[in-house]
Design a protein around this motif. Structure first.
Motif, mmCIF file in Angstrom:
data_model
loop_
_atom_site.group_PDB
_atom_site.id
_atom_site.type_symbol
_atom_site.label_atom_id
_atom_site.label_comp_id
_atom_site.label_asym_id
_atom_site.label_seq_id
_atom_site.Cartn_x
_atom_site.Cartn_y
_atom_site.Cartn_z
ATOM 1 N N ILE A 112 0.880 -1.163 0.000
ATOM 2 C CA ILE A 112 0.000 0.000 0.000
ATOM 3 C C ILE A 112 0.920 1.215 0.000
ATOM 4 N N GLY A 113 1.112 1.806 -1.159
ATOM 5 C CA GLY A 113 2.099 2.864 -1.300
ATOM 6 C C GLY A 113 3.495 2.310 -1.095
ATOM 7 N N ASP A 114 4.223 2.869 -0.127
ATOM 8 C CA ASP A 114 5.582 2.415 0.186
ATOM 9 C C ASP A 114 5.625 1.536 1.424
ATOM 10 N N VAL A 115 4.481 1.108 1.903
ATOM 11 C CA VAL A 115 4.412 0.125 2.989
ATOM 12 C C VAL A 115 4.338 -1.250 2.345
ATOM 13 N N MET A 116 5.361 -2.085 2.581
ATOM 14 C CA MET A 116 5.456 -3.367 1.893
ATOM 15 C C MET A 116 5.492 -4.529 2.889
ATOM 16 N N VAL A 117 4.714 -5.564 2.604
ATOM 17 C CA VAL A 117 4.698 -6.787 3.401
ATOM 18 C C VAL A 117 5.033 -7.936 2.459
ATOM 19 N N LEU A 118 6.115 -8.666 2.744
ATOM 20 C CA LEU A 118 6.612 -9.700 1.841
ATOM 21 C C LEU A 118 6.337 -11.090 2.403
ATOM 22 N N THR A 119 6.032 -12.015 1.514
ATOM 23 C CA THR A 119 5.724 -13.383 1.926
ATOM 24 C C THR A 119 6.540 -14.385 1.109
ATOM 25 N N SER A 120 6.592 -15.618 1.628
ATOM 26 C CA SER A 120 7.336 -16.705 0.987
ATOM 27 C C SER A 120 6.634 -18.019 1.295
ATOM 28 N N PRO A 121 6.739 -19.016 0.399
ATOM 29 C CA PRO A 121 6.177 -20.342 0.701
ATOM 30 C C PRO A 121 7.007 -21.105 1.730
ATOM 31 N N ILE A 382 -6.343 2.800 -7.359
ATOM 32 C CA ILE A 382 -7.385 3.830 -7.413
ATOM 33 C C ILE A 382 -8.110 3.912 -6.077
ATOM 34 N N GLN A 383 -8.437 2.745 -5.493
ATOM 35 C CA GLN A 383 -9.093 2.729 -4.181
ATOM 36 C C GLN A 383 -8.216 3.372 -3.114
ATOM 37 N N GLN A 384 -6.907 3.059 -3.148
ATOM 38 C CA GLN A 384 -5.983 3.628 -2.165
ATOM 39 C C GLN A 384 -5.989 5.150 -2.229
ATOM 40 N N LYS A 385 -6.055 5.690 -3.453
ATOM 41 C CA LYS A 385 -6.044 7.140 -3.610
ATOM 42 C C LYS A 385 -7.378 7.771 -3.235
ATOM 43 N N MET A 386 -8.467 7.040 -3.387
ATOM 44 C CA MET A 386 -9.785 7.602 -3.141
ATOM 45 C C MET A 386 -10.239 7.454 -1.690
ATOM 46 N N ARG A 387 -9.591 6.553 -0.938
ATOM 47 C CA ARG A 387 -9.999 6.313 0.450
ATOM 48 C C ARG A 387 -9.196 7.185 1.407
ATOM 49 N N THR A 388 -9.825 7.561 2.515
ATOM 50 C CA THR A 388 -9.113 8.292 3.557
ATOM 51 C C THR A 388 -8.311 7.312 4.398
ATOM 52 N N VAL A 389 -7.402 7.847 5.201
ATOM 53 C CA VAL A 389 -6.610 7.008 6.100
ATOM 54 C C VAL A 389 -7.530 6.200 7.009
ATOM 55 N N ASN A 390 -8.533 6.844 7.564
ATOM 56 C CA ASN A 390 -9.430 6.155 8.506
ATOM 57 C C ASN A 390 -10.214 5.033 7.855
#
Length: 398
Positions: A112-121, A382-390
């Motif tokens: 979400i923007g520059d917040v990144m969560v990485l996963t692996s099998p 688009i949703q990320q840009k249209m939604r508020t932080v809350n």
């Protein structure tokens, strides 16, 4: 600064902070008439007067230094990425974009923007949170909306038995307290007393261009300690970085210099434990700095260990200034990176094609856009840009 332009930049900094000529002259022990002449006639300023003015600015500035997080990397011993995102980060997973690529051996990224969560099998890899500079600022906006602090977030991570892989503490110098070229010179003259055995300095970024995201923009930069170790320091001219990247004049930069404490693995774990236990960032940050480095002034006839502290360094580590608190600088997610890419890589070609369409009476660009299907990734952005932080955060633990 060159001597004749020094007073111009100093004046701009004084006005930016809101200090009057009268107060500055009084604090520096100068007559108001003399100080006015220095500024208005752009006179050369003797070194002793420059020091008095800089010391006065530090005393008059309500917050000459600030301390914040500039890099956070945390590994969670779980494969439940939804739990990490929704219960630990407290973000609504439906708004994160999933990308089929990762870093550090991870194969997938939720972003979400520059917040990144990485996963692996692979179970031993767990789930990794990566927050670089902009990511930290964006995550602070979410923490602010959740009414949480970094301390509370880190305590939650500890309850999850998370491992802190990297934490960077950045001390921002807002008044030009540190003179990075002078500190580099002191290292070369052996007036830097340090546990570390190495230092490196550069102006253009050539020495570490592959290891620093903004190395070409960092101005005079000093590394104390090995970049491969679990603890080292990076000092650089932040104002110069903003001049190169954004065209911000040096005298208008909010931050003049930056001192970064870069911690990895056990060093990062220990620092975070100290921070959440005491909530005393001054003690944590400068406890580390004072343990590993100090700058001194050579005195003939005395052994090196007895050389006195350099006055500039003495002020930086605590003399004549208020105690530091942990600060935040929340920033909402923006499309800056995408817009920059569009501006430099796409816009010239798009403009050319639009002009061709206009002159030839065709509609190739419009037809292509009309027939382009947006992927799920683009719809979520688009949703990320249209939604508020809350709207994107979880207010309470599930």
């Amino acid at each position: 600064m060159q001597n004749k332009t020094w007073i111009m930049e100093f004046r701009a900094r004084r006005m930016q902070i809101g200090i009057s000529e009268q107060d500055m002259a009084l604090e520096a022990g100068l007559t108001e008439e003399y100080y006015r002449r220095l500024e208005r006639e752009n006179l050369s300023v003797p070194q002793k007067v420059r020091k008095r003015l800089k010391d006065a600015l530090i005393r008059l500035h309500p917050e000459p230094l600030t301390l914040l997080f500039d890099y956070v990397r945390i590994r969670f011993p779980t494969m439940d990425v939804k739990h990490v995102i929704e219960d630990v980060l407290r973000l609504k997973m439906k708004y994160l974009v999933q990308e089929p690529r990762g870093m550090y051996g991870y194969t997938s990224t939720y972003r979400i923007g520059d917040v990144m969560v990485l996963t692996s099998p692979l179970e031993e890899m767990g789930v990794l949170l990566e927050l670089r500079g902009k990511g930290c600022r964006q995550f602070e906006a979410y923490l602010d909306g959740q009414k949480r602090t970094w301390y509370e977030f880190f305590r939650k991570c500890m309850k999850e038995k998370a491992v802190f892989k990297r934490v960077d503490l950045a001390v921002n110098d807002l008044v030009g307290m540190l003179d990075i070229p002078l500190l580099i010179s002191k290292c070369r003259k052996e007036e830097c007393v340090s546990v570390f055995r190495s230092f490196r300095a550069f102006r253009s970024g050539g020495l570490v261009s592959r290891q620093e995201q903004d190395s070409a923009h960092m101005g005079a930069t000093l590394y104390i300690g090995s970049m491969q170790s679990d603890l080292y320091f990076c000092l650089y001219e932040k104002a110069y970085e903003q001049l190169v990247k954004n065209g911000t004049p040096l005298e208008q930069a909010d931050i003049q210099n930056r001192f970064e404490i870069r911690l990895k693995n056990e060093r990062a774990d220990n620092a975070v434990y100290d921070l959440v236990s005491n909530e005393n960032p001054e003690q944590t940050a400068f406890g580390i700095i004072n343990r590993y480095v100090r700058f001194v002034d050579k005195e003939s006839g005395k052994p090196r260990e007895e050389w006195p502290l350099n006055p500039m360094w003495e002020t930086f580590i605590g003399k004549h200034r208020n105690t530091l608190k942990l600060t935040t600088a929340p920033e909402p997610y923006t499309l800056e990176r995408t817009l920059n890419w569009f501006s430099h890589q796409v816009a010239p070609t798009a403009k050319m094609l639009l002009l061709i369409d206009e002159k030839c009476g065709t509609s190739h660009v419009k037809d292509i856009l009309d027939n382009t299907e947006l992927r799920d990734k683009h719809r979520k952005i688009i949703q990320q840009k249209m939604r508020t932080v809350n709207e994107m955060i979880q207010m309470e633990d599930n």
